[in-house]
Design a protein around this motif. Structure first.
Motif, PDB file in Angstrom:
ATOM      1  N   ALA A  42       0.868  -1.178   0.000  1.00 17.47           N
ATOM      2  CA  ALA A  42       0.000   0.000   0.000  1.00 17.47           C
ATOM      3  C   ALA A  42       0.904   1.226   0.000  1.00 17.47           C
ATOM      4  O   ALA A  42       2.121   1.124   0.199  1.00 17.47           O
ATOM      5  CB  ALA A  42      -0.932   0.006   1.209  1.00 17.47           C
ATOM      6  N   ARG A  43       0.304   2.354  -0.231  1.00 19.07           N
ATOM      7  CA  ARG A  43       1.069   3.603  -0.276  1.00 19.07           C
ATOM      8  C   ARG A  43       0.609   4.509   0.863  1.00 19.07           C
ATOM      9  O   ARG A  43      -0.575   4.809   1.005  1.00 19.07           O
ATOM     10  CB  ARG A  43       0.854   4.291  -1.631  1.00 19.07           C
ATOM     11  N   PHE A  44       1.565   4.898   1.684  1.00 16.86           N
ATOM     12  CA  PHE A  44       1.327   5.848   2.772  1.00 16.86           C
ATOM     13  C   PHE A  44       2.142   7.105   2.493  1.00 16.86           C
ATOM     14  O   PHE A  44       3.166   7.053   1.799  1.00 16.86           O
ATOM     15  CB  PHE A  44       1.788   5.277   4.112  1.00 16.86           C
ATOM     16  N   ASP A  45       1.737   8.225   3.051  1.00 18.77           N
ATOM     17  CA  ASP A  45       2.593   9.411   3.025  1.00 18.77           C
ATOM     18  C   ASP A  45       3.831   9.118   3.870  1.00 18.77           C
ATOM     19  O   ASP A  45       3.742   8.469   4.924  1.00 18.77           O
ATOM     20  CB  ASP A  45       1.853  10.622   3.594  1.00 18.77           C
ATOM     21  N   GLU A  46       4.962   9.597   3.428  1.00 18.98           N
ATOM     22  CA  GLU A  46       6.212   9.257   4.101  1.00 18.98           C
ATOM     23  C   GLU A  46       6.209   9.651   5.577  1.00 18.98           C
ATOM     24  O   GLU A  46       6.768   8.961   6.427  1.00 18.98           O
ATOM     25  CB  GLU A  46       7.392   9.921   3.382  1.00 18.98           C
ATOM     26  N   LYS A  47       5.538  10.732   5.889  1.00 21.64           N
ATOM     27  CA  LYS A  47       5.545  11.199   7.280  1.00 21.64           C
ATOM     28  C   LYS A  47       4.898  10.198   8.231  1.00 21.64           C
ATOM     29  O   LYS A  47       5.198  10.174   9.424  1.00 21.64           O
ATOM     30  CB  LYS A  47       4.867  12.562   7.396  1.00 21.64           C
ATOM     31  N   PHE A  48       4.019   9.332   7.711  1.00 19.32           N
ATOM     32  CA  PHE A  48       3.400   8.322   8.569  1.00 19.32           C
ATOM     33  C   PHE A  48       4.435   7.305   9.034  1.00 19.32           C
ATOM     34  O   PHE A  48       4.444   6.900  10.196  1.00 19.32           O
ATOM     35  CB  PHE A  48       2.256   7.626   7.832  1.00 19.32           C
ATOM     36  N   TYR A  49       5.312   6.880   8.123  1.00 17.88           N
ATOM     37  CA  TYR A  49       6.372   5.951   8.510  1.00 17.88           C
ATOM     38  C   TYR A  49       7.304   6.577   9.563  1.00 17.88           C
ATOM     39  O   TYR A  49       7.811   5.886  10.435  1.00 17.88           O
ATOM     40  CB  TYR A  49       7.230   5.584   7.300  1.00 17.88           C
ATOM     41  N   TYR A 105      11.018  -1.560  -2.953  1.00 21.75           N
ATOM     42  CA  TYR A 105       9.579  -1.676  -2.699  1.00 21.75           C
ATOM     43  C   TYR A 105       8.789  -1.849  -3.997  1.00 21.75           C
ATOM     44  O   TYR A 105       7.798  -2.576  -4.038  1.00 21.75           O
ATOM     45  CB  TYR A 105       9.081  -0.438  -1.944  1.00 21.75           C
ATOM     46  N   ASP A 106       9.250  -1.227  -5.071  1.00 23.62           N
ATOM     47  CA  ASP A 106       8.546  -1.330  -6.359  1.00 23.62           C
ATOM     48  C   ASP A 106       8.459  -2.784  -6.839  1.00 23.62           C
ATOM     49  O   ASP A 106       7.358  -3.277  -7.094  1.00 23.62           O
ATOM     50  CB  ASP A 106       9.231  -0.474  -7.426  1.00 23.62           C
ATOM     51  N   PRO A 107       9.590  -3.515  -6.967  1.00 27.52           N
ATOM     52  CA  PRO A 107       9.486  -4.872  -7.511  1.00 27.52           C
ATOM     53  C   PRO A 107       8.981  -5.911  -6.510  1.00 27.52           C
ATOM     54  O   PRO A 107       8.289  -6.856  -6.891  1.00 27.52           O
ATOM     55  CB  PRO A 107      10.924  -5.190  -7.939  1.00 27.52           C
ATOM     56  N   VAL A 108       9.313  -5.770  -5.230  1.00 27.82           N
ATOM     57  CA  VAL A 108       8.958  -6.800  -4.251  1.00 27.82           C
ATOM     58  C   VAL A 108       7.530  -6.629  -3.749  1.00 27.82           C
ATOM     59  O   VAL A 108       6.809  -7.586  -3.512  1.00 27.82           O
ATOM     60  CB  VAL A 108       9.957  -6.813  -3.081  1.00 27.82           C
ATOM     61  N   GLN A 109       7.126  -5.387  -3.553  1.00 25.71           N
ATOM     62  CA  GLN A 109       5.738  -5.059  -3.190  1.00 25.71           C
ATOM     63  C   GLN A 109       5.339  -5.620  -1.832  1.00 25.71           C
ATOM     64  O   GLN A 109       4.197  -6.016  -1.616  1.00 25.71           O
ATOM     65  CB  GLN A 109       4.772  -5.520  -4.287  1.00 25.71           C
ATOM     66  N   PHE A 151      10.548  -0.086   4.316  1.00 25.24           N
ATOM     67  CA  PHE A 151      11.343   0.237   5.505  1.00 25.24           C
ATOM     68  C   PHE A 151      12.830   0.242   5.141  1.00 25.24           C
ATOM     69  O   PHE A 151      13.576   1.132   5.569  1.00 25.24           O
ATOM     70  CB  PHE A 151      11.123  -0.792   6.618  1.00 25.24           C
ATOM     71  N   MET A 152      13.248  -0.759   4.353  1.00 23.71           N
ATOM     72  CA  MET A 152      14.658  -0.846   3.960  1.00 23.71           C
ATOM     73  C   MET A 152      15.053   0.326   3.062  1.00 23.71           C
ATOM     74  O   MET A 152      16.166   0.861   3.180  1.00 23.71           O
ATOM     75  CB  MET A 152      14.926  -2.167   3.245  1.00 23.71           C
ATOM     76  N   ASP A 153      14.132   0.735   2.183  1.00 26.75           N
ATOM     77  CA  ASP A 153      14.405   1.899   1.326  1.00 26.75           C
ATOM     78  C   ASP A 153      14.574   3.164   2.173  1.00 26.75           C
ATOM     79  O   ASP A 153      15.442   3.997   1.901  1.00 26.75           O
ATOM     80  CB  ASP A 153      13.276   2.096   0.312  1.00 26.75           C
ATOM     81  N   LYS A 209      16.669   7.877   6.506  1.00 18.80           N
ATOM     82  CA  LYS A 209      15.519   8.543   7.134  1.00 18.80           C
ATOM     83  C   LYS A 209      15.056   7.811   8.395  1.00 18.80           C
ATOM     84  O   LYS A 209      14.371   8.373   9.232  1.00 18.80           O
ATOM     85  CB  LYS A 209      14.375   8.662   6.130  1.00 18.80           C
ATOM     86  N   ILE A 210      15.433   6.512   8.488  1.00 21.69           N
ATOM     87  CA  ILE A 210      15.249   5.760   9.713  1.00 21.69           C
ATOM     88  C   ILE A 210      16.514   4.956   9.965  1.00 21.69           C
ATOM     89  O   ILE A 210      17.357   4.812   9.066  1.00 21.69           O
ATOM     90  CB  ILE A 210      14.027   4.806   9.658  1.00 21.69           C
ATOM     91  N   THR A 211      16.657   4.428  11.174  1.00 24.76           N
ATOM     92  CA  THR A 211      17.825   3.621  11.514  1.00 24.76           C
ATOM     93  C   THR A 211      17.425   2.148  11.616  1.00 24.76           C
ATOM     94  O   THR A 211      16.236   1.811  11.692  1.00 24.76           O
ATOM     95  CB  THR A 211      18.433   4.063  12.855  1.00 24.76           C
ATOM     96  N   ARG A 212      18.419   1.282  11.662  1.00 26.96           N
ATOM     97  CA  ARG A 212      18.165  -0.154  11.796  1.00 26.96           C
ATOM     98  C   ARG A 212      17.344  -0.454  13.054  1.00 26.96           C
ATOM     99  O   ARG A 212      16.466  -1.315  13.039  1.00 26.96           O
ATOM    100  CB  ARG A 212      19.507  -0.909  11.842  1.00 26.96           C
ATOM    101  N   ASP A 213      17.615   0.263  14.127  1.00 28.16           N
ATOM    102  CA  ASP A 213      16.917   0.006  15.390  1.00 28.16           C
ATOM    103  C   ASP A 213      15.425   0.317  15.312  1.00 28.16           C
ATOM    104  O   ASP A 213      14.662  -0.120  16.179  1.00 28.16           O
ATOM    105  CB  ASP A 213      17.534   0.838  16.515  1.00 28.16           C
ATOM    106  N   GLU A 214      15.025   1.078  14.299  1.00 24.47           N
ATOM    107  CA  GLU A 214      13.607   1.433  14.170  1.00 24.47           C
ATOM    108  C   GLU A 214      12.806   0.372  13.404  1.00 24.47           C
ATOM    109  O   GLU A 214      11.596   0.502  13.269  1.00 24.47           O
ATOM    110  CB  GLU A 214      13.485   2.793  13.482  1.00 24.47           C
ATOM    111  N   ILE A 215      13.478  -0.659  12.910  1.00 25.70           N
ATOM    112  CA  ILE A 215      12.791  -1.785  12.270  1.00 25.70           C
ATOM    113  C   ILE A 215      12.840  -2.955  13.241  1.00 25.70           C
ATOM    114  O   ILE A 215      13.904  -3.502  13.523  1.00 25.70           O
ATOM    115  CB  ILE A 215      13.448  -2.164  10.923  1.00 25.70           C
TER     116      ILE A 215
END
Length: 377
Positions: free
Chosen positions: A258-265, A292-296, A302-304, A310-316
């Motif tokens: 799905a597509r969210f606005d980036e600020k939500f992530y 995210y485009d090919p894997v969907q 999150f990895m992108d 924009k995020i760190t590893r600890d945030e996943i």
């Protein structure tokens, strides 16, 4: 020692008799599998040993007569793995997929599962795997709901009322006993009607079933949201979910995109959770950025975001760290959680091994002979 090899063939009716549709048990098995995975007692495909599988796709304009032409979800997929722990089993799920199948009254994907002795490689079982795959896929969101959903969750939204929507709902109900309302958003009336009939038949505890006209209507007020829809080939074409629609405290389970606005992530009150972090690392290696485009699968988003710093590893968060108590799941009742479900062949091994052992106990299936003695050895 005898060199004779027999193996068990299990048809779909055999699989049903052996308990493949026991969702509560499947959720339990998937939780055990995920803990085994976290310990590292497994091997999947690829050099990284974490690959989802190997896929065969076709060209848009084949130059050879008889070669299939590219189409919507037209592919073959091999998903091999070994899983240790309580399972000690090797095997592979193999399937062909083509959306055109539906016109012939067939499932989009037709799946088979082979289980093999981990030492000799001898076949142990060849089994129908459509139900096996569907139930293990639904059970992973169930594990997520057990540890991440609010305990007072009452309303589930199913966006995409197909097979995955059905099994995801079954899993949610098995771990969230207060669920009493289901909201449905689908595209075709046939799938919506089938889903409503399924809920009425299987889950009498659901008091309210509401068919929604829009994504917004389905998502607003829902405690657990499942998105299992087909999407476009670019993030810009994925179904859009506005942050304003999402209830505080909601869990969003996503075996799709799905597509969210980036600020939500990036919101401090949004938690990002994956079913197995190493799977998304493998995808990031196998597919060019942005993956995210090919894997969907949303975990690739999150990895992108991590790639973009924009995020760190600890945030996943890996959900198994929540299961084992290393990390907290839900920090507060207002926190909104996105839970990414990628799908792994070890899930098929775990549920396949469980159903196979049950079939042996009950004497279900047809014993087939491979050979009495191998011709060449």
């Amino acid at each position: 020692m005898s060199a004779k090899i027999d193996f068990l063939y299990l048809s779909e009716p055999d699989m049903i008799k052996a308990g493949v549709k026991d969702m509560a048990k499947c959720v339990e098995v998937m939780e055990d599998m995920m803990v085994t995975l976290k310990k590292g007692d497994y091997v999947m495909g690829g050099e990284n040993h974490n690959s989802h599988g190997c896929m065969v796709t076709f060209p848009d304009n084949p130059e050879f007569e008889g070669m299939p032409k590219n189409g919507e979800d037209r592919r073959f997929m091999a998903m091999p793995a070994y899983l240790g722990g309580n399972f000690q089993m090797a095997g592979m799920k193999w399937y062909g997929s083509n959306t055109e199948n539906k016109k012939a009254g067939l499932p989009r994907s037709i799946l088979m599962m082979m289980l093999n002795d981990k030492d000799t490689g001898a076949p142990l079982a060849l089994m129908s795997a459509n139900l096996l795959s569907a139930y293990r896929t639904g059970a992973i969101p169930g594990v997520g709901a057990k540890y991440l959903a609010r305990k007072d969750s009452k309303v589930a939204a199913i966006v995409g009322p197909g097979v995955m929507g059905k099994t995801s709902l079954a899993a949610f109900i098995s771990v969230c006993p207060k669920l009493d309302t289901v909201k449905i958003k689908g595209r075709g009336q046939k799938s919506i009607d089938s889903f409503v009939e399924y809920v009425k038949k299987e889950f009498p505890q659901i008091k309210t079933i509401k068919v929604c006209e829009t994504m917004e209507e389905a998502i607003k007020g829902s405690d657990i949201i499942s998105t299992t829809t087909c999407v476009g080939d670019k993030e810009a074409l994925f179904p859009y979910i506005d942050e304003a629609w999402i209830k505080e405290g909601a869990l969003i389970c996503m075996p799709s995109a799905a597509r969210f606005d980036e600020k939500f992530y990036l919101d401090k009150n949004t938690k990002l959770v994956v079913d197995n972090y190493k799977l998304y690392e493998a995808w990031a290696e196998e597919y060019p950025y942005p993956s995210y485009d090919p894997v969907q699968i949303v975990g690739c988003k999150f990895m992108d975001l991590m790639h973009d710093k924009k995020i760190t590893r600890d945030e996943i968060i890996d959900v198994t760290d929540v299961i084992t108590g290393k990390l907290t799941g839900r920090d507060n009742d207002k926190q909104r959680i996105i839970y990414s479900v990628g799908g792994m062949p070890v899930e098929d091994i775990a549920w396949g091994e469980t159903v196979y052992k049950r079939a042996l106990e009950l004497g279900i299936g047809v014993r087939l002979n491979l050979w009495e003695e191998p011709e060449l050895h």
